[in-house]
Design a protein around this motif. Sequence first.
Motif, PDB file in Angstrom:
ATOM      1  N   ILE A  91       0.796  -1.270   0.009  1.00 48.21           N
ATOM      2  CA  ILE A  91       0.112  -0.002  -0.013  1.00 48.21           C
ATOM      3  C   ILE A  91       0.786   1.278   0.159  1.00 48.21           C
ATOM      4  N   TRP A  92       1.731   1.171   0.766  1.00 48.74           N
ATOM      5  CA  TRP A  92       2.600   2.461   0.764  1.00 48.74           C
ATOM      6  C   TRP A  92       3.600   2.743  -0.426  1.00 48.74           C
ATOM      7  N   LEU A  93       3.929   1.587  -1.036  1.00 49.24           N
ATOM      8  CA  LEU A  93       4.525   1.593  -2.315  1.00 49.24           C
ATOM      9  C   LEU A  93       3.696   2.154  -3.353  1.00 49.24           C
ATOM     10  N   ALA A  94       2.586   1.824  -3.398  1.00 50.87           N
ATOM     11  CA  ALA A  94       1.847   2.168  -4.414  1.00 50.87           C
ATOM     12  C   ALA A  94       1.503   3.854  -3.996  1.00 50.87           C
ATOM     13  N   GLN A  95       1.131   4.196  -2.943  1.00 49.53           N
ATOM     14  CA  GLN A  95       1.044   5.827  -2.514  1.00 49.53           C
ATOM     15  C   GLN A  95       2.348   6.463  -2.805  1.00 49.53           C
ATOM     16  N   LEU A  96       3.433   5.892  -2.602  1.00 51.27           N
ATOM     17  CA  LEU A  96       4.618   6.320  -2.872  1.00 51.27           C
ATOM     18  C   LEU A  96       4.902   6.796  -4.288  1.00 51.27           C
ATOM     19  N   THR A  97       4.655   5.586  -5.046  1.00 53.49           N
ATOM     20  CA  THR A  97       5.084   5.983  -6.671  1.00 53.49           C
ATOM     21  C   THR A  97       4.238   6.925  -7.008  1.00 53.49           C
ATOM     22  N   ALA A  98       2.885   7.052  -6.661  1.00 50.67           N
ATOM     23  CA  ALA A  98       1.825   8.210  -7.022  1.00 50.67           C
ATOM     24  C   ALA A  98       2.324   9.546  -6.847  1.00 50.67           C
ATOM     25  N   ILE A  99       2.711   9.590  -5.568  1.00 50.16           N
ATOM     26  CA  ILE A  99       3.185  10.769  -4.859  1.00 50.16           C
ATOM     27  C   ILE A  99       4.391  11.170  -5.742  1.00 50.16           C
ATOM     28  N   ALA A 100       5.503  10.403  -5.944  1.00 45.82           N
ATOM     29  CA  ALA A 100       6.682  10.753  -6.548  1.00 45.82           C
ATOM     30  C   ALA A 100       6.223  11.209  -7.910  1.00 45.82           C
ATOM     31  N   GLY A 101       5.347  10.548  -8.786  1.00 47.22           N
ATOM     32  CA  GLY A 101       5.176  10.948 -10.270  1.00 47.22           C
ATOM     33  C   GLY A 101       4.324  12.341 -10.083  1.00 47.22           C
ATOM     34  N   ILE A 102       3.568  12.500  -9.180  1.00 49.05           N
ATOM     35  CA  ILE A 102       2.984  13.822  -9.075  1.00 49.05           C
ATOM     36  C   ILE A 102       3.720  14.920  -8.963  1.00 49.05           C
ATOM     37  N   SER A 103       4.918  14.614  -7.656  1.00 41.20           N
ATOM     38  CA  SER A 103       5.750  15.579  -7.509  1.00 41.20           C
ATOM     39  C   SER A 103       6.769  16.027  -8.349  1.00 41.20           C
ATOM     40  N   MET A 104       7.361  14.889  -9.169  1.00 39.51           N
ATOM     41  CA  MET A 104       8.158  15.165 -10.237  1.00 39.51           C
ATOM     42  C   MET A 104       7.614  16.145 -11.235  1.00 39.51           C
ATOM     43  N   THR A 105       6.300  15.679 -11.764  1.00 39.78           N
ATOM     44  CA  THR A 105       5.809  16.584 -12.628  1.00 39.78           C
ATOM     45  C   THR A 105       5.534  17.951 -12.389  1.00 39.78           C
ATOM     46  N   PHE A 106       5.087  18.284 -11.107  1.00 38.10           N
ATOM     47  CA  PHE A 106       5.212  19.655 -10.757  1.00 38.10           C
ATOM     48  C   PHE A 106       6.770  20.256 -10.580  1.00 38.10           C
ATOM     49  N   TRP A 107       7.467  19.472 -10.209  1.00 35.86           N
ATOM     50  CA  TRP A 107       8.971  19.915 -10.014  1.00 35.86           C
ATOM     51  C   TRP A 107       9.365  20.559 -11.497  1.00 35.86           C
ATOM     52  N   PHE A 108       9.271  19.659 -12.556  1.00 39.62           N
ATOM     53  CA  PHE A 108       9.597  20.025 -13.653  1.00 39.62           C
ATOM     54  C   PHE A 108       8.973  21.132 -14.539  1.00 39.62           C
ATOM     55  N   SER A 133       1.320   9.620   3.472  1.00 46.11           N
ATOM     56  CA  SER A 133       1.054   8.066   2.943  1.00 46.11           C
ATOM     57  C   SER A 133       1.700   7.097   3.945  1.00 46.11           C
ATOM     58  N   LEU A 134       2.738   7.335   4.684  1.00 45.43           N
ATOM     59  CA  LEU A 134       3.264   6.280   5.661  1.00 45.43           C
ATOM     60  C   LEU A 134       2.332   6.145   6.503  1.00 45.43           C
ATOM     61  N   LEU A 135       1.630   6.980   7.238  1.00 37.36           N
ATOM     62  CA  LEU A 135       0.508   6.914   8.013  1.00 37.36           C
ATOM     63  C   LEU A 135      -0.571   6.150   7.677  1.00 37.36           C
ATOM     64  N   PHE A 136      -1.016   6.644   6.400  1.00 37.96           N
ATOM     65  CA  PHE A 136      -2.269   6.172   5.934  1.00 37.96           C
ATOM     66  C   PHE A 136      -2.016   4.398   5.519  1.00 37.96           C
ATOM     67  N   ALA A 137      -0.756   4.101   5.117  1.00 38.52           N
ATOM     68  CA  ALA A 137      -0.671   2.946   4.856  1.00 38.52           C
ATOM     69  C   ALA A 137      -0.538   1.776   5.893  1.00 38.52           C
ATOM     70  N   ALA A 138      -0.175   2.431   7.098  1.00 39.85           N
ATOM     71  CA  ALA A 138       0.048   1.687   8.486  1.00 39.85           C
ATOM     72  C   ALA A 138      -1.359   1.435   8.846  1.00 39.85           C
ATOM     73  N   LEU A 139      -2.119   2.625   8.716  1.00 38.92           N
ATOM     74  CA  LEU A 139      -3.531   2.484   9.292  1.00 38.92           C
ATOM     75  C   LEU A 139      -4.471   1.473   8.463  1.00 38.92           C
ATOM     76  N   MET A 140      -4.174   1.404   6.972  1.00 38.49           N
ATOM     77  CA  MET A 140      -4.848   0.601   6.109  1.00 38.49           C
ATOM     78  C   MET A 140      -4.263  -0.784   6.384  1.00 38.49           C
ATOM     79  N   ALA A 141      -3.209  -1.227   6.640  1.00 37.94           N
ATOM     80  CA  ALA A 141      -2.562  -2.523   6.914  1.00 37.94           C
ATOM     81  C   ALA A 141      -3.044  -3.101   8.282  1.00 37.94           C
ATOM     82  N   TRP A 142      -3.307  -1.970   9.171  1.00 37.70           N
ATOM     83  CA  TRP A 142      -3.671  -2.682  10.633  1.00 37.70           C
ATOM     84  C   TRP A 142      -5.296  -3.003  10.255  1.00 37.70           C
TER      85      TRP A 142
END
Length: 393
Positions: A12-29, A104-113
């Motif tokens: 769950i965290w990896l999926a969220q982190l990938t989405a965040i990284a993609g959106i962040s890089m888009t705004f960065w460029f 995303s770290l917190l959300f992934a932990a809550l979802m996994a729990w």
Amino acid sequence: MGRLFWKFFFFIWLAQLTAIAGISMTFWFKHLDQDNNISARSPDFDKPPLHGDGPRFSDGEQRPRPGLPPRGEPPSRGGPPMRGQPHDENSRALVPMVGAFFASLLFAALMAWYMAKPIRRLSEAFHALAGGSLHTRIGDSMGQRQDELTALGRDFDRMAEQLTGALQSQRRLLHDVSHELRSPLARLQAAIGLARQQPQKAEEYMTRMEREAIRMDKLVGELLTLSRLEAGANIGQDLIHMDELMLELMDTASFEAQSVQKNFVTTCQPERLAMAGVVGKYELLYRAFENVLRNALRHTRPGSTVTLEVAVLSNEIQVTVLDEGSGVPEAELDNIFRPFYRGHDAERNTDGYGLGLAITQRVIQAHGGRIVASNRQTGGLSMRMSLPLVGTQ
């Protein structure tokens, strides 16, 4: 936390982190492109304005261009951004990315729990049930969840209920078998003791011992039959012609009714019965019907009538046995198919062990049919047995 929790958490965290990284890089460029465009459009403030760059007025004086500082003065601080300011803005752009990372770290932990908790509860319940804690249930611990895990919890509770019922039935059966065997064994031991004390009556006691041995053999045989049926033993795939079976059954019932001074009548349609066939085992079906008829002859009033009704329908055959006895209390109707149950008048009927109807029910069910007991309005008991005909199962 178990392994399942960390698996849920990681994916769950990896999926969220990938989405965040993609959106962040888009705004960065996009932000870098905006900075480069601003730098390309900005004038070179380090170069002093040349003489004559400003427009000449009517008085002949040359004045600086609007927006430019006077000659020799540095640019004002309110002008376009200086070097170093883009770096500060880039640093501020990282703040949402870092915040999204920890969110995303917190959300992934809550979802996994949330996902792993009911599964962990199920695992604990299975261990408790396997350890002998038959009262273990988890339906209430699921809370207000309405998902597949809740359905799995309800399935576990149903399984626990059925397992508890099966174990209780097994214990009750073991208790009943022990009780039923104790009586003939006690009489057998008593007869052996009397034969030793009174040798002159040994022949009489030998007859008694033989009778008790036959009773125990009959009990053991019925128990073995019941055990095989409950274990799902193969009943066979023979084609049974119901007209032959019913003819033999009527002959036997008529003879036994005469021996106890009771009447026996039948109602059927011979032409339709001749075309009726059932797949199964002849001996088992015959014994099932015979148990019901003998039970009716035993409990009906002296001088009354036992009726056998046979009806052939489009997809099944119905065999109904009617007696004119005292019937069965409504609260006990479901118990008459229980092994060793002999009803409220058991003290007046010492023959049998209460296994006949239990065997009948298992045989009928093994042939894909059903049996229903009900009290007649005119008095007595009605036992209706239905079996699917060939080609309708």
